[in-house]
Design a protein around this motif. Structure first.
Motif, PDB file in Angstrom:
ATOM      1  N   GLY A  34       0.771  -1.331  -0.094  1.00 23.32           N
ATOM      2  CA  GLY A  34       0.117   0.159   0.120  1.00 23.32           C
ATOM      3  C   GLY A  34       0.915   1.160   0.044  1.00 23.32           C
ATOM      4  O   GLY A  34       2.072   1.138   0.287  1.00 23.32           O
ATOM      5  N   ALA A  38      -0.669   4.342   4.646  1.00 25.62           N
ATOM      6  CA  ALA A  38      -1.783   3.534   4.454  1.00 25.62           C
ATOM      7  C   ALA A  38      -2.415   2.969   6.002  1.00 25.62           C
ATOM      8  O   ALA A  38      -3.172   2.509   5.963  1.00 25.62           O
ATOM      9  CB  ALA A  38      -1.743   2.506   3.462  1.00 25.62           C
ATOM     10  N   LYS A 210      -5.114   0.780   2.092  1.00 27.97           N
ATOM     11  CA  LYS A 210      -5.138   2.177   1.577  1.00 27.97           C
ATOM     12  C   LYS A 210      -6.139   3.193   2.422  1.00 27.97           C
ATOM     13  O   LYS A 210      -7.072   2.880   3.008  1.00 27.97           O
ATOM     14  CB  LYS A 210      -5.731   2.401   0.261  1.00 27.97           C
ATOM     15  N   CYS A 232      -5.624   0.956  -5.338  1.00 29.94           N
ATOM     16  CA  CYS A 232      -4.652   1.194  -4.175  1.00 29.94           C
ATOM     17  C   CYS A 232      -3.374   2.337  -4.219  1.00 29.94           C
ATOM     18  O   CYS A 232      -3.279   3.028  -3.332  1.00 29.94           O
ATOM     19  CB  CYS A 232      -3.684  -0.115  -3.917  1.00 29.94           C
TER      20      CYS A 232
END
Length: 251
Positions: A34, A38, A210, A232
């Motif tokens: 990510g 995140a 995310k 993402c």
């Protein structure tokens, strides 16, 4: 299995983790991917029972790491944080031996020495055992810290960005050794990784995060799709089958 249900974490007015529900399978490598911010590293600390959560639950093989005492938790799960500090003049075998502390509590015995020797061998450090850490290359030093985590002899090993600052050869060698631990020694490994192709090559399962949430989770080839990667990372990617795995290329 590591399971979380509706995990939340707030720090002040900032929500760091938002309704995280996971099932992390044992005996395989799970990659956490990510964008920056995140919540990947924070999630890893929560899974290890080190960062208290605002709401929800964590269970490691049915046990609550937050209710366990320090020794019991350290026998349940081992966490290697980002950029661990180097103690001047500490030798490789002394660093790796720190991983045995939850077991011997200051009174090491033959079984602890055996685990240290096994960890040194597993990460190709036996010849470097008497070297001070500051004399090692970055890749050698990182292997030493991972070996310390391995020597802790827990079912679960959590690694926070262990590939940072490693060149491609050292990164591949480290991931190959971790893969061997999962395949031949039954260790369960969760790794935060920014190199998507390293995740594609070595991880059996992927958790994509995310904005403090889990965006997708599942087998690697099912998660690493152009649609999920675009969602993402807000960047278009192509995915190409390669030797039974997925090669990811930014457009």
């Amino acid at each position: 299995m590591i399971e979380t249900a509706h995990l939340d974490l707030h720090i002040g007015d900032t929500q760091i983790l938002n309704d995280i529900s996971l099932r992390i399978e044992p005996g395989v490598i799970t990659g956490l991917i990510g964008p920056n911010g995140a919540g990947k590293s924070t999630l890893l600390h929560c899974l290890a029972g080190l960062t208290p959560v605002t709401g929800g639950t964590v269970r490691i093989d049915g046990q609550d790491p937050f209710s366990a005492d320090d020794t019991a938790r350290a026998r349940m799960v081992a966490l290697l944080q980002q950029s661990p500090a180097i103690v001047s003049r500490l030798r490789v075998h002394e660093l790796v031996a720190f991983g045995r502390w939850p077991h011997h509590q200051g009174r090491p015995g033959p079984d602890d020495a055996r685990h240290v020797d096994e960890a040194l061998e597993a990460f190709d450090l036996t010849a470097l055992a008497d070297r001070p850490l500051e004399t090692l290359s970055g890749g050698q030093r990182q292997r030493a810290f991972v070996a310390m985590t391995y020597a802790q002899d827990t079912p679960w090993i959590l690694l926070d960005e262990p590939l940072n600052a490693l060149d491609p050869r050292h990164a591949r060698n480290l991931m190959a050794r971790l893969d061997g631990l999962a395949r031949t020694r039954g260790r369960s490994i969760v790794i935060v990784v920014h190199d998507i192709n390293a995740a594609a090559r070595w991880a059996d399962r992927i958790v994509a995060m995310k904005d403090s949430r889990v965006l997708a989770q599942g087998p690697t080839q099912q998660v690493l799709t152009p649609a999920t990667l675009l969602d993402c990372f807000d960047t278009p990617f192509d995915t190409i089958p390669h030797k039974g795995r997925t090669l990811v290329v930014a457009q």
